[in-house]
Design a protein around this motif. Structure first.
Motif, PDB file in Angstrom:
ATOM      1  N   LEU A   1       0.825  -1.200   0.000  1.00 14.94           N
ATOM      2  CA  LEU A   1       0.000   0.000   0.000  1.00 14.94           C
ATOM      3  C   LEU A   1       0.867   1.261   0.000  1.00 14.94           C
ATOM      4  O   LEU A   1       0.605   2.206  -0.758  1.00 14.94           O
ATOM      5  N   ARG A   2       1.885   1.273   0.833  1.00 14.26           N
ATOM      6  CA  ARG A   2       2.792   2.421   0.880  1.00 14.26           C
ATOM      7  C   ARG A   2       3.445   2.657  -0.479  1.00 14.26           C
ATOM      8  O   ARG A   2       3.585   3.806  -0.934  1.00 14.26           O
TER       9      ARG A   2
ATOM     10  N   GLU B   1      -1.136   9.577   4.163  1.00 13.11           N
ATOM     11  CA  GLU B   1      -1.287   9.253   5.583  1.00 13.11           C
ATOM     12  C   GLU B   1      -2.719   8.866   5.915  1.00 13.11           C
ATOM     13  O   GLU B   1      -2.963   7.961   6.717  1.00 13.11           O
ATOM     14  N   LEU B   2      -3.689   9.519   5.284  1.00 11.92           N
ATOM     15  CA  LEU B   2      -5.102   9.190   5.507  1.00 11.92           C
ATOM     16  C   LEU B   2      -5.381   7.739   5.110  1.00 11.92           C
ATOM     17  O   LEU B   2      -6.072   7.011   5.831  1.00 11.92           O
ATOM     18  N   VAL B   3      -4.857   7.330   3.957  1.00 10.54           N
ATOM     19  CA  VAL B   3      -5.077   5.968   3.469  1.00 10.54           C
ATOM     20  C   VAL B   3      -4.418   4.952   4.401  1.00 10.54           C
ATOM     21  O   VAL B   3      -5.034   3.934   4.777  1.00 10.54           O
ATOM     22  N   LEU B   4      -3.179   5.202   4.780  1.00  6.38           N
ATOM     23  CA  LEU B   4      -2.451   4.260   5.634  1.00  6.38           C
ATOM     24  C   LEU B   4      -3.086   4.154   7.022  1.00  6.38           C
ATOM     25  O   LEU B   4      -3.186   3.052   7.585  1.00  6.38           O
ATOM     26  N   ASN B   5      -3.549   5.271   7.546  1.00  5.65           N
ATOM     27  CA  ASN B   5      -4.215   5.243   8.859  1.00  5.65           C
ATOM     28  C   ASN B   5      -5.528   4.473   8.786  1.00  5.65           C
ATOM     29  O   ASN B   5      -5.875   3.730   9.717  1.00  5.65           O
ATOM     30  N   ALA B   6      -6.263   4.651   7.667  1.00 11.09           N
ATOM     31  CA  ALA B   6      -7.529   3.923   7.503  1.00 11.09           C
ATOM     32  C   ALA B   6      -7.266   2.421   7.445  1.00 11.09           C
ATOM     33  O   ALA B   6      -8.000   1.623   8.046  1.00 11.09           O
ATOM     34  N   TYR B   7      -6.227   2.028   6.728  1.00 11.18           N
ATOM     35  CA  TYR B   7      -5.871   0.612   6.636  1.00 11.18           C
ATOM     36  C   TYR B   7      -5.610   0.027   8.025  1.00 11.18           C
ATOM     37  O   TYR B   7      -6.044  -1.088   8.342  1.00 11.18           O
ATOM     38  N   GLN B   8      -4.900   0.747   8.840  1.00  4.83           N
ATOM     39  CA  GLN B   8      -4.510   0.239  10.155  1.00  4.83           C
ATOM     40  C   GLN B   8      -5.678   0.147  11.132  1.00  4.83           C
ATOM     41  O   GLN B   8      -5.569  -0.518  12.161  1.00  4.83           O
ATOM     42  N   LYS B   9      -6.793   0.776  10.792  1.00  6.44           N
ATOM     43  CA  LYS B   9      -7.984   0.692  11.641  1.00  6.44           C
ATOM     44  C   LYS B   9      -8.738  -0.622  11.455  1.00  6.44           C
ATOM     45  O   LYS B   9      -9.464  -1.068  12.335  1.00  6.44           O
TER      46      LYS B   9
ATOM     47  N   ILE C   1     -18.051  -2.764   5.836  1.00  7.53           N
ATOM     48  CA  ILE C   1     -16.958  -2.869   6.813  1.00  7.53           C
ATOM     49  C   ILE C   1     -16.418  -1.486   7.157  1.00  7.53           C
ATOM     50  O   ILE C   1     -16.164  -1.165   8.324  1.00  7.53           O
ATOM     51  N   ASN C   2     -16.266  -0.637   6.143  1.00 10.44           N
ATOM     52  CA  ASN C   2     -15.802   0.732   6.382  1.00 10.44           C
ATOM     53  C   ASN C   2     -16.687   1.474   7.365  1.00 10.44           C
ATOM     54  O   ASN C   2     -16.205   2.201   8.232  1.00 10.44           O
ATOM     55  N   SER C   3     -17.997   1.301   7.202  1.00 11.58           N
ATOM     56  CA  SER C   3     -18.928   2.003   8.094  1.00 11.58           C
ATOM     57  C   SER C   3     -18.763   1.549   9.541  1.00 11.58           C
ATOM     58  O   SER C   3     -18.907   2.346  10.470  1.00 11.58           O
TER      59      SER C   3
ATOM     60  N   LEU D   1      -8.993   3.213  -0.541  1.00 11.28           N
ATOM     61  CA  LEU D   1      -8.215   2.160   0.115  1.00 11.28           C
ATOM     62  C   LEU D   1      -8.508   0.800  -0.514  1.00 11.28           C
ATOM     63  O   LEU D   1      -7.589   0.030  -0.829  1.00 11.28           O
ATOM     64  N   PHE D   2      -9.770   0.500  -0.730  1.00 10.65           N
ATOM     65  CA  PHE D   2     -10.173  -0.758  -1.347  1.00 10.65           C
ATOM     66  C   PHE D   2      -9.541  -0.917  -2.730  1.00 10.65           C
ATOM     67  O   PHE D   2      -8.973  -1.969  -3.061  1.00 10.65           O
ATOM     68  N   SER D   3      -9.607   0.132  -3.534  1.00  9.18           N
ATOM     69  CA  SER D   3      -9.098   0.073  -4.909  1.00  9.18           C
ATOM     70  C   SER D   3      -7.594  -0.163  -4.924  1.00  9.18           C
ATOM     71  O   SER D   3      -7.072  -0.927  -5.757  1.00  9.18           O
ATOM     72  N   LEU D   4      -6.883   0.469  -4.015  1.00 10.32           N
ATOM     73  CA  LEU D   4      -5.433   0.310  -3.959  1.00 10.32           C
ATOM     74  C   LEU D   4      -5.043  -1.091  -3.484  1.00 10.32           C
ATOM     75  O   LEU D   4      -4.082  -1.683  -3.978  1.00 10.32           O
ATOM     76  N   LEU D   5      -5.788  -1.619  -2.526  1.00 13.15           N
ATOM     77  CA  LEU D   5      -5.513  -2.980  -2.050  1.00 13.15           C
ATOM     78  C   LEU D   5      -5.777  -4.006  -3.145  1.00 13.15           C
ATOM     79  O   LEU D   5      -5.064  -5.006  -3.268  1.00 13.15           O
ATOM     80  N   MET D   6      -6.790  -3.766  -3.959  1.00 19.08           N
ATOM     81  CA  MET D   6      -7.100  -4.677  -5.066  1.00 19.08           C
ATOM     82  C   MET D   6      -5.973  -4.706  -6.101  1.00 19.08           C
ATOM     83  O   MET D   6      -5.805  -5.680  -6.835  1.00 19.08           O
ATOM     84  N   CYS D   7      -5.194  -3.634  -6.156  1.00 19.01           N
ATOM     85  CA  CYS D   7      -4.115  -3.561  -7.150  1.00 19.01           C
ATOM     86  C   CYS D   7      -3.063  -4.642  -6.947  1.00 19.01           C
ATOM     87  O   CYS D   7      -2.399  -5.051  -7.906  1.00 19.01           O
ATOM     88  N   GLN D   8      -2.901  -5.104  -5.719  1.00 21.22           N
ATOM     89  CA  GLN D   8      -1.854  -6.090  -5.458  1.00 21.22           C
ATOM     90  C   GLN D   8      -2.109  -7.375  -6.229  1.00 21.22           C
ATOM     91  O   GLN D   8      -1.216  -7.916  -6.887  1.00 21.22           O
TER      92      GLN D   8
END
Length: 301
Positions: free
Chosen positions: A8-9, A23-31, A61-63, A75-82
């Motif tokens: 993700l980074r 930072e917003l994306v990475l913090n959301a992931y860690q939640k 899940i986000n909610s 965040l979802f779209s970036l994780l799908m890229c892997q």
């Protein structure tokens, strides 16, 4: 497999996602718990699972974690890229093609910040064909396999609705659409898709507000957009009562996002005088809209 957080980074940088939202994306992931993340992403392994179903599960899940919807979509779209990058590798597609295609996410992040005034994406549903290896980016443009969708006779040749063709999409990049760049994109796309057409000629179809008759009328004749529109044989026009798609031109909401009708549909047009009128096209469209003019799209090949 590379650790998801590290991937993700890296992908935030590789896809040129604006640094303000890293930072917003990475913090959301860690939640979010690892179990919840894997629960949604593992469905990508199943070709029968609809992308929208995956996105809906993710948004639920986000909610639960109180993550803002547009940020969660990103965040979802970036994780799908892997996983998508692994699929590219299996297909023999190069890394450059992957980056060119998925940089489309970055364009929508900038759109979201302009239109919704927050970081994320409000068009995550649009990424379906990217993740299913149906849409690809070549230079400034995006292309996908589709069917013509209409019956049309072109100099004696009958185009049927089921005739295979390429659909051309113009992503909003904030940059000018120079003719040489359009030529290069089309050349690259034709080279990639030609084997799928048994090396025969390929029709390229475009459906866009850029091809709408009023847009062409309002464009300066020497402009890049005018030159782009004139490439196409425009055989059909559609008019819409709803003008919400005009955010594409004005980089702003054209309906008040806080005012809905009884069915929950945005109804009240914003004060048109507050929309940007800093280009000749915007000025001409604003005058047209103030007079009750309708927007639309042209369909051409």
């Amino acid at each position: 497999m590379v650790d998801r957080f590290e991937y993700l980074r890296n992908i935030l940088v590789r896809l040129s996602i604006p640094s303000e939202c890293h930072e917003l994306v990475l913090n959301a992931y860690q939640k979010i718990s690892k179990e919840d993340i894997e629960y949604v992403l593992c469905a990508y392994e199943d070709e029968n699972v609809e992308f929208c179903a995956m996105l809906n599960n993710w948004q639920y899940i986000n909610s639960r974690y109180k993550i803002r919807p547009f940020l969660g979509n990103l965040l979802f779209s970036l994780l799908m890229c892997q996983k998508l990058e692994e699929l590219y590798e299996k297909k023999g597609y190069n890394k450059e093609m992957f980056i060119k295609t998925m940089t489309g996410i970055s364009y929508t992040v900038i759109e979201c910040h302009l239109i919704k005034k927050e970081w994320g994406t409000f068009v995550a549903w649009w990424f379906d064909d990217f993740f299913r290896l149906r849409r690809f980016g070549f230079g400034r443009l995006q292309f996908e396999l589709t069917h013509f969708g209409y019956t049309y006779i072109n100099h004696g040749e009958v185009f049927t609705p089921t005739k295979r063709c390429l659909f051309l999409h113009i992503p909003r990049t904030g940059e000018r659409l120079f003719p040489k760049e359009v030529d290069a994109s089309i050349k690259e796309a034709l080279a990639f898709f030609r084997p799928m057409f048994n090396n025969k000629s390929i029709i390229i179809k475009c459906e866009s507000w850029v091809l709408f008759s009023k847009t062409i009328e309002f464009l300066d004749k020497g402009s890049n957009l005018y030159k782009f529109a004139k490439r196409f044989n425009i055989f059909k026009q559609k008019e819409f009562d709803d003008i919400s798609d005009m955010w594409r031109l004005f980089d702003d909401e054209v309906y008040d996002p806080n005012k809905f009708d009884a069915c929950g549909i945005l109804k009240q047009i914003v004060d048109l005088g507050k929309l940007k009128a800093d280009t000749s096209l915007r000025k001409r469209y604003l005058e047209y809209l103030k007079q009750g003019g309708k927007i639309g799209e042209g369909i051409g090949f």
